[in-house]
Each structure stands twice: as structure tokens, then as C-alpha cells.
Design an enzyme around this catalytic site. Structure first.
Site, PDB file in Angstrom:
ATOM      1  N   LYS A  47      68.356   7.843  37.943  1.00 59.59           N
ATOM      2  CA  LYS A  47      69.148   8.993  37.478  1.00 59.59           C
ATOM      3  C   LYS A  47      70.577   8.549  37.193  1.00 59.59           C
ATOM      4  CE  LYS A  47      70.218  13.765  38.958  1.00 59.59           C
ATOM      5  NZ  LYS A  47      70.067  14.750  40.041  1.00 59.59           N
ATOM      6  N   SER A  59      67.061  19.375  43.494  1.00 59.78           N
ATOM      7  CA  SER A  59      67.094  18.637  42.227  1.00 59.78           C
ATOM      8  C   SER A  59      66.076  17.514  42.069  1.00 59.78           C
ATOM      9  CB  SER A  59      68.492  18.076  41.987  1.00 59.78           C
ATOM     10  OG  SER A  59      69.342  19.098  41.543  1.00 59.78           O
ATOM     11  N   SER A  65      68.165  19.144  38.810  1.00 59.13           N
ATOM     12  CA  SER A  65      68.891  18.400  37.814  1.00 59.13           C
ATOM     13  C   SER A  65      68.307  17.021  37.485  1.00 59.13           C
ATOM     14  CB  SER A  65      70.342  18.214  38.271  1.00 59.13           C
ATOM     15  OG  SER A  65      70.390  17.425  39.442  1.00 59.13           O
TER      16      SER A  65
END
Lengths: 490, 97
Positions: free
Chosen positions: A79, A178, A154
């Protein structure tokens, strides 16, 4: 079967017995990214040349015997809020569009020491603030099961990349769900570890008392193997905890006989989609058939978790994001009059709508006159929520429920009504507030063909219990499906 | 709406948050904040008079280590990220005088 269809551990074995080379494996995933990323928009940065160079180096280390672990030579995605030295780390924001970290996050370093090969950095909601990965400066990520739907967020890019076989596993971060919520929406497995288990060194901070890095993969075994590698005590993170029970793969046992599983009644209220409800309860029945003792109970205070979470997360965010001032790194506005105007203009132009919304709210709840009424009240509520979990875990080994109230919403339907989006975090945020571990495992699809996730929550430091329950459920065998096998993406 | 955010409050929060909002953004921020605060006011239903606040999930204390450099000189890489630089330093607007 194409190489990209295998799990991380299967690929590790193939590489070990020289059935495939590290470079061939990396090249197969790079080709998949080239083919499918225009649909999913999972990646922000991929440097093919560097990936192949690194693959060759890892191959040499495997050949000379210095690398022999289960993930040696296996590709991964990370990420884009997790720092990688010399590789652009944008946090999904214009603010860090050109940012090149000068060091690598501890979790990534651990994986690199184990021989994993970084393919690239994945798309996310700006500064991890969002539940859809639509609030990214680099455009929305799209769900591999149906590109008109969101990936969740996210860590949407990390989850979509695993689902679309653009990488065998990835790292995400989880502040209020997330990792777990996009795992649920994309039909993959993701773990949020107990707070302090994985070093936050190199993770760009959002809510420091809530943030944890965790693994996302095709199945529970891969997640356990990756978690085992990234978990470590780190002097560079003062909240890092020294643990001795990090052999998570030892919990991959198809045995839930006698395990006590509690289902909170409050998690199955009116707000829950009927198809999600049915799939999760069916999964609970499977665990019961396999010998677990499953019963309903009252968790209590469930509706207070989301408001308490948003007060605390926004407060911490407003403080953490104060460092982005256009001075030392990051975006600086072109024209300004004096220092303070430069700060304000750089921040206003560099941050997107949702980030500004949360910084404003966080600044407000921390301001004098409102601190006690909002921030302190939320911290006290956090204590009460933790006490509710303590009571539950005095009786149950694992808490079972849905990961999210619905399957992935259509693109463009969430950001205009932020309150609705925040309420979607109802089952995940309390886990972060209490520092607990949680896992989301696929347990079915709805009538639109979109995946449904089941969440298993454990007491602090009890990852092994949720891994065991999730693994036993997975072994029952009906839900391992891929959007490629279903023809949702080519 | 129970909570009313005035123009003055939004201006004050803008100073605290170091954000410069346009007129339209300010109106939007007022509405969003009023809605969120109304929602957060639900917490007042809970009696927390005898409850200690919890800032972290676990007991936290300061962790000390010896102040020894272990990562070498990273000044070149650090400077490479600076929006403006001059003579090996980061260039920023004048702060005094």
C-alpha cells in the site's frame, strides 16, 4: 493454470524446487498488471526494470542457500502509505506526489529479508481516509468482480490487486477497517493484527493509536505466513510490543472442536443487508457443524463505536498531518506571501476534500472549549467499549459477524454522503479502538455476484484463535472463488 | 440541526488547521461539521462520570534508547525531497523581519 492463480505459499514451493524461476514468476505478475490494471487501477507505481533486477538478485540468494523461507522469491504489492526507500510513496495524495522515502518501513524490510519481491505500490484513499478508494488523487480503484463497483477502502488497491491476480499477496493498513472491509468487498482474506504486533515504523501516520499494518492474500494460510514474517518487536516504534507467540502458521489447524464462538445480536440489526446476513449465518452454521459452540450474545454499546472512532481518528489525524507544511518535503504552492500563507496555501491545494474535512473536524474537537465535550468523551467511551469486549472474551474465544453491512456499493454513490459511508464502518472500528485482532474471510456472494465477508474478532494477542477458526471454515471449501474464474475480469 | 457552526468558528478552525478554504468550501465544511457533531453528540447518552479516558489500547510509557546514529548520512536523499533548496539547505520563506 497460469502462475498468477497460485497462492503465495504455492509459488514459494515452486520456486524452491526450481519448477519456476523468481524472474518468471515476477514477469507473470507484471504481465497481469499490464493487462488488468487499466480495469482495476490497483497500482500507483510499478517499476518493471527494478522488479526484474530484484528478482535476479533474490534468485542468486536462493541458489546460494542464503534465502530458504516460504516466501523467498514470491512477489508482493505494498500500500502506498508504507515507505519504500527510493520508490515513490504518495499516500494517494497530491501532497506526496513526488515523495521518495529515504528509508524502508520495517514491515517491508522484514519481507525483503525473507526474499519477497516488491512489484509496486497500491492505490488507496488519500492518507487512508475513506472507505471506497475513490478519494485517491490517482483516480478510483475498481472492483475486479464488477468494475462499476468500488473496491472498498482504504486499502482498496491492495485488495483488488490480490483479487485480480496482479499480485499473490499485499500489505495494507487498518485504522478503522481499511484492510478488512476492502478484503470483504473484493473477496480476499485480510488480517488486522493486535495493536503493536507489526512495527508502524515507515507507515505514514493517520490515527497513531489505531493504525496497524497487516497482510492481504488469497487465503488464510498465506495471511498467516506473511503475518509471521512482518510481526516483530522494533525499537524504532515505541508502541511496538515484544511477543513470543508469533508462529502464526502453527494455528493453521482444521479443528474448531470445543471453540466458543459468540455472535453479537447488535451486529445483525436492521442496517444489515439480508443477503450478507444469510451468508454470514450460514458460515456460522458450518463452524457449528465442525464442532464449535456457537451462540448469540449482547455485546452492547455497538452504536457508540462509530462516533467515538471518528472523534479520535480525526483528532489524531489533525495532529499527524500538521507535518505537511510545504517546507521540507511534499507539495509547496507556487505563489505566496510569507511563511504562514505558504503553509495554508500548500495544505489547501495539496490535500483533497475528505482529508480537509477530517483535519477540520479533528482540529475542532481538540480546540479549547470542545476538548472535554468531544475528545475526552470519546476516549472515555473507548474505555467502555473495551470493557464490553473484555466481558465477551471472558466467555468466548472468537466473536463472529459480518465485516461490512453490505457488499461493495456502486462507484460514485458514497462520497456525497459521508455520514452514510462512515456508518458502513460499524463492525470494524471498535476492533481498532480496543486494539484487537480481526480477520475478514470470504463467505459467499450476493445476487449481483459481489463477494461477502465474514469477520472473526479475537482478544488481544489471540490471532491464533481467529486464524484457526478462519482456516477451519475455509477448509469447508465452497467459497474459494476468483473473479477470473467467474469471468468478471479477463 | 442541534449544532450551529458560525462563520467565526469556521474561520477559527481554519487557523488551527492551517487551511485556507474558499467561500463554497466553507459552507460545505459548516454543513459537514454540524452533521458530524450532531451524530457525535450521541456519546452524551453514556454516563462516563466514573470512567477513565483511554488514549491507547495498552498501557504506554516512554521508551528510551541511547542516542546513537545507526543510519548514516541521509542528507542528500533528504534534500532531494525539498521543494526548494539552496547551498545544501532547504529554502523556506523568511520567518523574521
Amino acid at each position: 493454470m497460469s502462475l498468477t492463480g497460485f497462492t503465495a505459499l504455492e509459488l514459494g514451493k515452486k520456486i524452491k524446487v526450481r519448477e519456476v524461476s523468481v524472474k518468471e514468476t515476477a514477469a507473470a505478475f507484471l504481465a497481469a498488471i499490464r493487462n488488468r490494471d487499466q480495469t482495476t487501477n490497483s497500482f500507483i507505481t510499478v517499476d518493471e526494470e527494478q522488479v526484474l533486477k530484484r528478482a535476479e538478485l533474490v534468485q542468486t540468494q536462493i541458489d546460494n542457500g542464503s534465502l530458504c523461507g516460504p516466501l523467498a522469491g514470491v512477489p508482493m504489492a505494498v500500500k502506498d502509505n508504507i515507505c519504500t526507500k527510493g520508490i515513490k510513496t504518495t499516500c494517494g495524495s497530491k501532497m506526496l506526489d513526488q515523495f521518495l522515502p529515504t528509508y524502508t518501513a520495517e514491515a517491508v524490510r522484514n519481507l525483503e529479508c525473507a526474499g519477497a519481491v516488491l512489484l509496486g505500490k497500491t492505490n488507496m484513499d488519500e492518507f487512508a481516509m475513506g472507505s471506497t478508494t475513490e478519494a485517491s488523487y490517482y483516480g478510483a480503484a475498481r472492483n475486479p468482480w464488477n468494475e462499476r463497483h468500488v473496491t472498498g477502502g482504504s486499502s482498496g488497491g491492495s485488495c483488488a490487486a490480490v483479487a485480480a491476480e496482479e499480485c499473490p499477496f499485499s500489505l495494507g493498513s487498518d485504522t478503522g477497517g481499511s484492510i478488512r472491509q476492502p478484503s470483504s468487498f473484493c473477496g480476499v482474506t485480510g488480517i488486522k493484527p493486535t495493536y503493536g504486533t507489526v512495527s508502524r515504523y515507515g507507515l505514514i501516520a493517520y490515527g497513531s493509536s489505531l493504525d496497524q499494518i497487516g497482510p492481504i492474500a488469497k487465503n488464510v494460510s498465506d495471511c498467516a505466513a506473511v503475518l509471521e514474517v512482518i510481526s516483530s518487536w522494533d525499537q524504532k516504534d515505541s508502541t511496538s510490543i515484544q511477543r513470543r507467540d508469533l508462529d502464526f502458521t502453527s494455528a493453521l489447524l482444521d479443528d474448531v472442536a470445543g471453540m466458543k464462538i459468540g455472535i453479537p445480536r447488535d451486529y445483525f440489526d436492521d442496517g444489515l443487508d439480508a443477503e450478507v446476513r444469510a451468508a454470514v449465518l450460514e458460515a456460522a452454521d458450518i463452524l457449528k457443524e465442525r464442532g464449535a459452540q456457537v451462540e448469540w450474545f449482547d455485546l452492547g454499546l455497538v452504536k457508540y463505536a462509530v462516533p467515538a472512532y471518528y472523534v479520535i481518528a480525526c483528532a489524531e489525524a489533525s495532529s499527524n498531518l500538521a507535518r505537511f507544511d510545504g517546507v521540507k518535503y511534499g507539495y509547496r504552492t507556487g505563489e505566496y506571501e510569507g511563511l504562514h500563507h505558504m503553509y495554508k496555501k500548500s495544505r489547501s491545494e495539496g490535500f483533497g476534500l475528505e482529508v480537509k474535512r477530517r483535519i477540520m473536524l479533528g482540529s475542532f474537537v481538540l480546540s479549547s472549549g470542545y476538548y472535554d465535550a468531544y475528545y475526552l468523551k470519546a476516549l472515555k467511551t473507548r474505555t467502555l467499549l473495551k470493557q464490553e469486549f473484555d466481558k465477551a472474551f471472558a466467555i468466548y474465544d472468537v466473536i463472529l459477524g459480518p465485516t461490512a453491512p453490505s457488499t461493495a456499493p456502486a462507484l460514485g454513490s458514497s462520497l456525497e454522503d459521508p455520514m452514510k459511508m462512515y456508518l458502513g464502518d460499524i463492525y470494524t472500528v471498535s476492533v481498532n479502538l480496543a486494539g484487537l485482532p480481526g480477520i475478514s474471510v470470504p463467505c459467499g456472494t450476493d445476487s449481483k455476484g459481489l463477494p461477502i465477508g465474514m469477520q472473526l474478532i479475537g482478544d488481544c494477542f489471540q490471532e491464533k484463535k481467529i486464524i484457526r477458526a478462519a482456516y477451519a471454515f475455509e477448509q469447508s471449501g465452497t467459497y474459494r472463488r476468483s473473479p477470473l474464474a467467474c469471468g468478471a475480469i479477463e | 440541526m442541534a449544532n450551529m457552526i458560525s462563520d467565526e468558528t469556521i474561520a477559527y478552525v481554519g487557523i488551527l488547521a492551517k487551511l485556507e478554504l474558499s467561500g463554497e468550501e466553507k459552507e460545505r465544511a459548516k454543513k459537514d461539521m454540524e452533521e458530524m457533531l450532531d451524530y457525535m453528540d450521541q456519546l452524551n447518552e453514556l454516563d462516563t462520570s466514573d470512567t477513565e479516558p483511554m488514549s491507547h489500547a495498552f498501557f504506554m510509557q516512554n521508551v528510551f534508547r541511547k542516542d546513537v546514529v545507526t543510519n548514516g548520512d541521509g542528507s542528500k536523499d533528504t534534500l532531494a525531497n525539498a521543494p526548494e533548496k539552496k547551498d545544501g539547505g532547504i529554502k523556506a520563506p523568511k520567518t523574521i523581519g
